[in-house]
Scaffold this motif. Structure first.
Motif, PDB file in Angstrom:
ATOM      1  N   THR A  23       6.938   3.296   0.897  1.00 42.28           N
ATOM      2  CA  THR A  23       7.923   4.028   1.709  1.00 42.28           C
ATOM      3  C   THR A  23       8.123   3.377   3.079  1.00 42.28           C
ATOM      4  O   THR A  23       9.094   3.710   3.772  1.00 42.28           O
ATOM      5  N   GLN A  46       0.845  -1.203   0.000  1.00 40.80           N
ATOM      6  CA  GLN A  46       0.000   0.000   0.000  1.00 40.80           C
ATOM      7  C   GLN A  46       0.875   1.246   0.000  1.00 40.80           C
ATOM      8  O   GLN A  46       0.592   2.209  -0.699  1.00 40.80           O
ATOM      9  N   ASP A  47       1.923   1.188   0.825  1.00 36.96           N
ATOM     10  CA  ASP A  47       2.818   2.341   0.945  1.00 36.96           C
ATOM     11  C   ASP A  47       4.262   1.835   0.920  1.00 36.96           C
ATOM     12  O   ASP A  47       4.785   1.356   1.922  1.00 36.96           O
TER      13      ASP A  47
END
Ligand code: ARG
Length: 422
Positions: free
Chosen positions: A403, A400-401
Motif C-alpha cells: 500500500t 513489505q507493504d
C-alpha cells in the motif's frame, strides 16, 4: 542483481555521454526482476535513458544534474495495461451524452496528470473516442502537458450492438460509431484503418460487458473467424491485441485467436487457464473495480442494469484471478481506471495481494511483466541500462507493504522530475 548491474556497467562504460546527463541517487532500490533491495544506488541517465546503474561509492561519479532522493526507496515507474484517460467515472450513464467529444479530450489532460502523479509512467489506453489518446500522447511527448507514456488503441473495435458499440439511444438517433466492424473482412479493414491513424495496440470486445446497455456480460460477440482475422491482421502489422472478455467462451475464442492480453477475464475456467498458458497469453484483471462501482456507481449515474451485471462478476472475477495466478497464468497489471478514479490506479495492488499474489509479484505485474506484455522491454519496466529513466520513489518498503505504492513521493520520467511531493 548486483553482479548483473556491475557487468552491465562495465559494458556501458565505453559509451560516451550525449546531451544532458542526470545522476540519480537514493537510499535503496528495488530490483523488480530479482526482488532484492540494493542499498545506496546510483543511476546515470543520458538523454532520458539509463546508461549506468551501480552502487554509490563503487560507480565512478559522473558530472551532471543531480537528483538526490535521500533515504527513499526507488523502483521502476509503474505500468497500467488498461486505462481510459478520457473517461470520468463520476459522469456515468446517460449524463455523459451531454458533453461534446472535445470535452473528454480536455478532461484527459487532467487525468493524464493524475496518472503520472500516482507513479504510473506508462499506460495502455484501450479505448478512446475521437483519437483523443493520440492527441494526448502527442501533447505529452512535446512536453506541452504532463502525463505518462501512452500506448494508444484509439477506438475499441466491436460488433454491432456489442459492448464496444453505443446502445444507449433509440435507433432514430444516428451518429458515428467508428469502432464498429462486422465480419472477418470488416474487422481486418478496421484494424488497418486504426493502424493507419496511429493505433499502437488493437483493442476489441470479445464478449458483453458491465457498462454497456443491452449486452449480456458473459455472451461472446465475435465469431472465432472474426477474432482470427482481427488478430491475424493486427499481428501482420506488428500490433499487439487486447481482448475485452468476461464470458468463458469468448475468453477461450480470444486466446485461440492468438490475442496477447485478455482483459477482465471474469468467467475463465481451468481450460481457459491451460489454453492461456500454452499460448503465452497474458491476463489483465481489473479486480479493484468492483468495490468502487458498487459503492459509488448509483450516485455516478450507472444504470441499474449495469450494477446488476457488476454484482454478477465482481466476486467471481477475484476468485478467477486467484485461481489463474495459482495455475500459473501470466498476469499484467490492468486497472480500468476511468471506470474508477484516475490516480487511484495503485489501489489495485492491495487487492492483488489480498487475492493471492505476494507484494513483489503484484509489483512485477505492473513493471517488468507489463513491459513484457507490451513488448516494450527495451524501454520500460525496469531500472536497467538502455531503458528510460522512469523511476518512482516511496517512503517505505513496498515488498513489505504494497500500500506504500498509493503514496508515491517522487516521479521521474525520462530522467526529468514529474512530481516531487517530499
Ligand atoms: N469496462 C468493464 C465492463 O464494462 C468494467 C468491468 C468492471 N467490473 C469488474 N468487476 N471488473 O465490462
Amino acid at each position: 542483481m548486483k553482479r548483473i548491474a556491475l557487468a552491465v556497467v562495465a559494458l556501458m562504460s565505453s559509451v560516451s555521454a550525449s546531451a544532458e546527463t542526470v545522476v540519480i541517487t537514493a537510499g535503496r532500490m528495488l530490483d523488480v526482476a530479482s526482488g532484492t533491495m540494493i542499498e545506496r544506488p546510483i543511476i546515470v541517465v543520458e538523454d532520458g535513458r539509463i546508461t549506468k546503474v551501480g552502487r554509490q561509492g563503487e560507480l565512478a561519479v559522473t558530472d551532471g544534474k543531480r537528483i538526490d532522493l535521500g533515504a527513499l526507496t526507488i523502483l521502476p515507474g509503474l505500468i497500467d495495461m488498461h486505462v481510459h484517460l478520457t473517461s470520468d467515472p463520476t459522469l456515468s450513464g446517460m449524463q455523459a451524452l451531454a458533453y461534446p467529444s472535445s470535452f473528454w479530450t480536455v478532461l484527459g489532460t487532467a487525468m493524464a496528470k493524475r496518472t503520472i502523479d500516482a507513479g504510473f509512467t506508462t499506460v495502455r489506453n484501450v479505448g478512446a473516442a475521437d483519437y483523443a489518446d493520440l492527441a494526448l500522447k502527442m501533447a505529452i511527448e512535446r512536453g506541452a502537458i504532463p502525463g505518462p507514456r501512452i500506448v494508444p488503441a484509439t477506438y475499441a473495435i466491436g460488433a454491432t450492438g456489442g459492448h464496444c458499440d453505443s446502445n444507449e439511444l433509440p435507433a432514430n438517433y444516428v451518429f458515428d460509431r467508428p469502432g464498429i466492424a462486422d465480419g472477418p473482412d470488416g474487422v481486418r479493414q478496421k484494424v488497418r484503418e486504426l493502424h493507419r491513424r496511429g493505433a499502437e495496440v488493437i483493442k476489441y470486445c470479445a464478449t458483453g460487458g458491465v457498462f454497456s446497455i443491452g449486452t449480456s456480460v458473459g455472451a461472446q460477440q465475435y465469431t472465432q473467424a472474426e477474432m482470427n482475422a482481427l488478430v491475424d491482421e493486427a499481428h501482420m502489422l506488428g500490433l499487439k491485441v487486447a481482448a475485452h472478455a468476461h464470458g468463458t467462451n469468448g475468453i477461450k475464442a480470444a486466446i485461440r485467436a492468438g490475442v496477447d492480453t485478455v482483459e477482465h477475464v471474469s468467467f475463465a475456467d481451468a481450460e481457459a487457464f491451460e489454453l492461456a498458458k500454452k499460448a503465452g497469453t497474458w491476463f489483465s484483471m481489473d479486480i479493484y473495480n468492483d468495490d468502487y462501482i458498487l459503492a459509488e456507481g448509483a450516485k455516478n449515474g450507472v444504470p441499474e442494469s449495469s450494477l446488476a451485471k457488476e454484482r454478477e462478476v465482481g466476486l467471481r472475477q477475484r476468485q478467477t484471478f486467484q485461481a489463474a495466478w495459482k495455475a500459473g497464468v501470466k498476469m499484467a497489471f490492468g486497472s480500468d481506471a476511468g471506470v474508477y478514479p484516475h490516480g487511484d490506479n495503485a489501489r489495485q495492488f492491495g487487492k492483488m495481494v489480498e487475492w493471492g499474489m505476494t507484494p513483489i509479484d503484484a509489483i512485477r505485474a505492473a513493471t517488468v511483466k507489463a513491459a513484457e506484455a507490451l513488448g516494450r522491454e527495451a524501454d520500460v519496466g525496469q531500472i536497467a541500462v538502455g531503458r528510460y529513466a522512469d523511476i518512482i520513489a516511496v517512503a517505505g518498503d513496498p515488498t513489505q507493504d504494497v500500500t506504500t505504492l498509493r503514496s508515491v513521493k517522487v516521479v521521474v520520467k525520462g530522467g526529468v522530475i514529474a512530481k516531487d511531493a517530499r
